[in-house]
Scaffold this motif. Structure first.
Motif, short mmCIF file in Angstrom:
data_model
loop_
_atom_site.label_atom_id
_atom_site.label_comp_id
_atom_site.label_asym_id
_atom_site.label_seq_id
_atom_site.Cartn_x
_atom_site.Cartn_y
_atom_site.Cartn_z
N LEU A 1 174.88 3.48 -30.97
CA LEU A 1 174.41 3.96 -29.67
C LEU A 1 174.78 5.44 -29.49
N VAL A 2 176.00 5.80 -29.89
CA VAL A 2 176.41 7.20 -29.79
C VAL A 2 175.50 8.08 -30.66
N GLU A 3 175.16 7.60 -31.84
CA GLU A 3 174.28 8.35 -32.73
C GLU A 3 172.92 8.62 -32.07
N GLN A 4 172.43 7.64 -31.33
CA GLN A 4 171.17 7.84 -30.60
C GLN A 4 171.39 8.76 -29.41
N LEU A 5 172.50 8.58 -28.75
CA LEU A 5 172.77 9.30 -27.50
C LEU A 5 172.89 10.81 -27.72
N ILE A 6 173.41 11.23 -28.88
CA ILE A 6 173.68 12.65 -29.08
C ILE A 6 172.46 13.43 -29.55
N LEU A 7 171.38 12.74 -29.91
CA LEU A 7 170.18 13.45 -30.33
C LEU A 7 169.61 14.25 -29.17
N TRP A 8 169.10 15.44 -29.46
CA TRP A 8 168.55 16.27 -28.39
C TRP A 8 167.40 15.57 -27.69
N LYS A 9 166.56 14.88 -28.46
CA LYS A 9 165.42 14.20 -27.85
C LYS A 9 165.86 13.07 -26.91
N SER A 10 167.09 12.59 -27.09
CA SER A 10 167.58 11.52 -26.21
C SER A 10 167.97 12.04 -24.83
N THR A 11 168.05 13.37 -24.68
CA THR A 11 168.40 13.95 -23.40
C THR A 11 167.44 13.48 -22.31
N HIS A 12 166.20 13.26 -22.68
CA HIS A 12 165.19 12.84 -21.71
C HIS A 12 164.65 11.43 -22.00
N ASN A 13 165.39 10.66 -22.80
CA ASN A 13 165.00 9.30 -23.11
C ASN A 13 165.72 8.35 -22.14
N GLU A 14 164.99 7.92 -21.13
CA GLU A 14 165.62 7.13 -20.07
C GLU A 14 166.15 5.80 -20.58
N ASP A 15 165.50 5.23 -21.61
CA ASP A 15 165.97 3.95 -22.15
C ASP A 15 167.36 4.09 -22.77
N ILE A 16 167.54 5.15 -23.57
CA ILE A 16 168.83 5.35 -24.24
C ILE A 16 169.91 5.72 -23.22
N ILE A 17 169.56 6.58 -22.27
CA ILE A 17 170.52 6.95 -21.23
C ILE A 17 170.93 5.72 -20.44
N LYS B 1 170.95 2.61 -21.52
CA LYS B 1 171.83 1.80 -22.37
C LYS B 1 173.26 2.33 -22.32
N ALA B 2 173.39 3.65 -22.37
CA ALA B 2 174.73 4.25 -22.31
C ALA B 2 175.39 3.96 -20.97
N GLN B 3 174.63 4.08 -19.90
CA GLN B 3 175.17 3.79 -18.58
C GLN B 3 175.59 2.32 -18.47
N ASN B 4 174.80 1.44 -19.05
CA ASN B 4 175.15 0.00 -19.02
C ASN B 4 176.47 -0.26 -19.74
N GLU B 5 176.67 0.42 -20.89
CA GLU B 5 177.91 0.24 -21.64
C GLU B 5 179.11 0.76 -20.84
N ILE B 6 178.91 1.86 -20.13
CA ILE B 6 179.98 2.41 -19.30
C ILE B 6 180.36 1.43 -18.20
N TRP B 7 179.36 0.85 -17.55
CA TRP B 7 179.63 -0.15 -16.50
C TRP B 7 180.31 -1.39 -17.08
N LYS B 8 179.83 -1.82 -18.24
CA LYS B 8 180.41 -3.01 -18.87
C LYS B 8 181.89 -2.77 -19.18
N SER B 9 182.20 -1.62 -19.76
CA SER B 9 183.58 -1.30 -20.10
C SER B 9 184.44 -1.17 -18.84
N TRP B 10 183.88 -0.54 -17.80
CA TRP B 10 184.63 -0.35 -16.56
C TRP B 10 184.96 -1.69 -15.91
N ARG B 11 184.03 -2.61 -15.91
CA ARG B 11 184.28 -3.90 -15.28
C ARG B 11 185.32 -4.71 -16.05
#
Length: 947
Positions: free
Chosen positions: A72-88, A90-100
């Motif tokens: 996921l990090v490998e996808q997240l750091i790509l420049w094209k992922s900056t505007h990829n709402e699906d990947i962003i 997914k990252a937000q979901n992982e942050i919420w999952k870890s926080w909970r």
């Protein structure tokens, strides 16, 4: 962290052609790549699977989950992922999952409701926000972002990125130029599209108005028959009026030769206008009638080297008098400048032709037009008497206005005035479109027409700053690209002898129309997610409450490398002219506030000792704030990009930047648990070996130190250090950390050992200093690298010892024989193994280029690790596929030994200051993952018989 991929993405983000980028809003110095900021913040927030043994009880399960997160990090750091709402998402979901999960683990915490609310993520804070990359990426990952900075320019940039776009997300444009006038508020406008649309519309309005007021200062150039006679290449343009792209000027001083004291001779660093193949053009000075004129010619000059160096005859500021040939020394030029006798002369005109840039000899008319400019209400702010990175004051430039020509000042003052006029028009148009008129400004938190007009005017003012950057008398012409370069190609304001004055009212090169487009595109590149509006404040990091229970990642100033405050006054004077009524408190001072700026400026504090003390004391205050206020569930990450400087002290060379910063961190109760080198260079360049570049950062990962930490002896510390570093180096090599980064990466686990103790005591019972701890870590790293090669063959051990002493030079045969005997070898035997050449009483190591091209490890009767490494280097010159053919024939044990040897040899090169040799080993390690991948695709020559 997947460090190599983070570095690769950071490097790609700097390349041209990636499309609009938030950095296009406004220039800032040494800003962090968005991809690195995004990856580090994600890794900082999301727990490692080992933190939750109830979900991942075995190491195998933990590793599987870790690899999923890595993907996921490998996808997240790509420049094209900056505007990829699906990947962003997914990252937000992982942050919420870890926080909970974290909240569940802390359900019995006495302040659980306050600190561990599973329905509310902690906010993010960066108290040294600067260029704004970190707060922007925190916002993109779904956090409420807070940013603070002392510098008003940085504050405004952060507002433009994290505060304003969410505030007006989805708003339609208010300009009257849209054909859907009556149904505008019924249209679907996403993110900042409406805002960007208004920036473009009112920016064009400003340009049109500027044409009416100063258009006469930017005339077209008519190609005459006389011009074509002097330069036949211009025949096709005779009687045509061409739009000027830029005017190229040379500074002048009176000739020091009394015979020509009436002549203002040029100070030119190059006469080349274009060095593009097939499009060469240059200036030829013609001496006649006791004076000279400049003539533009096409093609290669008869004496290319002379044309390339202009009238400059040596490094520094030594030129040659064009009229007499006598030298013009730097002191003479400084005296002329301070006396107000330095002038400028038009050297060439660059115009836009139908198919290419057209270079035209200067005309008296064109020079006269430039002198017609009579700017009024120009900022009269003084330049600093002396400051980091400034080199113009010694030539008589004492005010910021002195960095611009009269025509440039006329343009900038006109556009600054037009920002204010556009704001007034914007508000009227917004009210006409139905936006409420609450009369509350943006600075006061308004949401109506006043606030919206304020917001758009900020982006318009940024476009004015852009043309200031590209249109000062310190901007240059790049002959290889036929383009104007901006003032800040580096973090300095140096003297420029031949400069470029661009047509800001044109349509090509650097013009206001393009500046508006870049600004609008950069605004759109920020993203279109539904985010919390950020909170940006002008604040001193040594005394700010914004970090309270926040996730903290920050990029503080770099000791004495960049004078942010003094440099940013270049922009501040124009922003203040445009926006003083928009943010009266932010622009209340004549220049940027600097007294509390956290840099070690000798010019500001008097001497090195006082500057160092100011930096250390105040950085301690700032770090103390972070340590006290950070949310205890998360580590703190601190970026530190530095160019190491050294100073004499106690008859030793001691560093003044890195150690001082580490001392500030450690003294405030933080334990350093990791250091990660982040590079924004695609490949480690040979010319950078042995130097520190601001393109590289060290990210420190910190947590609060245990208040009950014990004190230990130096001996106990080193024993613990060896144990930790043996495992750490192994892991870092497996992660393919480049040898050039290894020392910094190892500093993390090394300083983790040092900082987990309350004190490390030397033999005298005194605490070991940070400087001494760093030395011990480096010494232990050498010990680790030396002891990890215990399984290598004796011939390779001989070669390593010889290399440490002689490098690739020849050495005495007797010394070689003594070393060989000590290892139960002979010089002849080592030569037979293909490692050395011996003759005439001398011995030297065989170089990779001397090795056989058809070597096969499976048929080598005396195979050595040394040979493997150097054959790999030789084959790598032909491509990674060629090196993979060797790897495919080796056992996993030999591959590990070879990789370890490459690290060891690089370390030797670094210690000996052998950059070219070190570059080879570093390049091999950087290519290692791809070589191994290709090797797996190779069919082994003999199955079951791998070496």
């Amino acid at each position: 962290m997947p460090l190599d991929l983070i570095n690769e993405s950071s490097a790609k983000e700097k390349l041209p052609g990636i499309g609009p980028h938030p950095r296009g809003l406004h220039l800032w110095w040494a800003r962090r790549p968005l991809s690195a900021a995004r990856a580090i913040l994600f890794c900082q927030i999301v727990d490692d699977p080992s933190s939750h043994p109830e979900l991942f009880p075995t190491e195998k399960q933990q590793q599987k989950e870790r690899e999923r997160l890595f993907r996921l990090v490998e996808q997240l750091i790509l420049w094209k992922s900056t505007h990829n709402e699906d990947i962003i998402q997914k990252a937000q979901n992982e942050i919420w999952k870890s926080w909970r999960l974290t909240c569940a683990d802390n359900i019995d915490h006495p302040r659980a409701k306050e600190l561990f609310d599973p329905e509310k993520l902690p906010s993010f804070n960066d108290p040294f926000a600067g260029g704004g990359a970190l707060p922007l990426e925190a916002q993109r990952l779904g956090l409420e972002a807070h940013a603070g900075d002392l510098n008003p320019v940085a504050v405004l940039m952060n507002k433009a990125m994290i505060e304003i776009p969410p505030k007006f997300a989805g708003f339609p444009p208010v300009n009257p130029g849209n054909p859907d006038n009556n149904t505008l508020f019924n249209k679907e406008w996403s993110g900042s599209q409406g805002l960007a649309e208004d920036v473009c519309y009112y920016g064009q309005w400003m340009k049109d108005e500027a044409e009416k007021r100063i258009g006469h200062l930017y005339p077209k150039v008519e190609v005459t028959a006389q011009m074509a006679k002097d330069c036949p290449d211009l025949k096709q343009y005779v009687d045509q009026k061409l739009t000027v792209v830029a005017w190229l000027w040379s500074r002048t001083v009176k000739s020091p030769n009394p015979a020509f004291s009436h002549v203002e001779v040029p100070l030119v660093t190059t006469f080349m206008l274009s060095t593009k193949k097939g499009k060469e053009a240059y200036v030829e000075p013609i001496i006649e009638d006791g004076d000279y004129r400049f003539l533009v010619k096409y093609g290669k000059p008869a004496n290319l080297e002379v044309s390339k160096k202009g009238t400059k005859i040596s490094r520094g500021t030594n030129f040659q008098c064009l009229m007499s040939g006598i030298p013009i020394g730097g002191d003479y030029i400084k005296t002329e400048g301070k006396s107000g006798r330095m002038g400028a002369r038009l050297m060439a005109i660059v115009a836009e032709g139908p198919r290419r840039r057209v270079y035209i000899s200067p005309t008296p008319e064109m020079e006269a037009v430039a002198l017609e400019a009579n700017p009024t209400e120009v900022p009269e702010t003084d330049l600093p008497l002396k400051a980091l990175g400034f080199g113009v004051q010694i030539y008589g430039m004492t005010k910021w206005r002195d960095l611009f020509t009269a025509r440039q000042l006329a343009a900038l003052t006109t556009f600054s005035d037009l920002v204010q006029e556009a704001r007034t028009q914007l508000k009227q148009d917004a009210i006409a479109k139905g936006m409420p008129d609450d009369g509350v400004s943006l600075a006061s938190g308004g949401n109506g027409s006043t606030s919206y007009a304020d917001a758009v005017s900020i982006y318009l003012a940024f476009a004015v700053d852009r043309i200031a950057d590209f249109n000062s008398s310190l901007a240059t012409w790049k002959s290889s690209g036929e383009q104007a370069m901006h003032t800040f190609t580096r973090q300095v304001i140096p003297m420029v002898w031949d400069f470029t004055e661009s047509n800001v009212l044109g349509k090509s090169a650097i013009c206001f129309e393009k500046a508006i487009k870049y600004t609008a595109d950069a605004l759109l590149s920020i993203g279109s997610y539904n985010r919390f509006p950020g909170v940006v404040t002008q604040s001193d990091a040594t005394n700010q409450p914004l970090s309270h229970n926040s996730i903290i990642s920050t990029d503080p100033p770099y000791y004495d490398n960049i004078g942010y405050g003094d440099l940013s006054d270049f922009f501040y004077i124009w922003l203040r002219s445009s926006l003083r009524t928009v943010f009266p408190s932010l622009f209340s001072t004549v220049t940027v506030p600097k007294n509390q700026e956290l840099i070690a400026s000798v010019s500001r504090h008097g001497d090195n000792q006082k500057a160092n003390k100011f930096f250390l004391d105040n950085m301690k205050f700032a770090i103390h704030q972070l340590a006290e206020q950070t949310h205890k569930a998360f580590p703190i990450t601190i970026y530190y990009a530095y160019k190491q400087t050294e100073a004499r002290g106690d008859n030793k060379m001691v560093s003044t930047g890195w150690e001082t910063f580490l001392e500030a961190v450690i003294s405030e109760g933080l334990e350093i648990t990791g250091t990660w080198p982040i590079r924004s260079e695609q490949k480690y360049r040979m010319r950078a070996m042995g130097s520190n570049s601001l393109s590289s950062s060290i990210v420190l990962v910190c947590r609060a130190r245990n208040p009950n930490a014990l004190a230990v002896t130096r001996r106990e510390f080193i024993a613990s250090l060896r144990t930790v570093l043996l495992e750490s180096v192994k892991q870092l090599r497996q992660a393919n950390v480049a040898p050039v980064d290894l020392a910094q990466a190892v500093m993390g686990p090394g300083m983790s050992v040092f900082t987990k103790y309350s004190k490390v005591l030397n033999s005298s019972g005194k605490p070991v200093s940070v400087k001494d701890a760093l030395a011990m870590i480096n010494e232990t790293l050498d010990w680790v690298l030396g002891n990890q090669g215990q399984d290598i063959d004796y011939e390779t051990r001989f070669a390593v010892r010889w290399f440490e002493t002689w490098g690739i030079s020849s050495g005495d045969y007797g010394m070689a024989q003594g070393l060989a005997v000590a290892m139960n070898l002979s010089v002849e035997g080592v030569a037979e193994a293909g490692i050395i050449q011996s003759g005439a009483g001398k011995v030297r190591l065989v170089q990779p280029e001397e090795l056989s091209s058809d070597w096969n490890p499976t048929s080598d009767s005396r195979l050595t690790t040394w040979e493997v490494i150097h054959h790999l280097i030789k084959n790598l010159d032909s491509g990674e596929e060629s090196a993979a053919q060797i790897i495919s024939k080796l056992s996993s044990e030999m591959i590990d030994l070879a990789k370890g040897l490459a690290y060891r040899l690089y370390t030797i090169c670094e210690q000996k200051n052998w950059p070219e040799d070190g570059f080879r080993y570093n390049s091999l390690i950087q290519s290692w993952p791809e070589i191994e991948r290709l090797a797996r695709l190779e069919e082994p020559a003999q199955q079951g018989n791998l070496i």
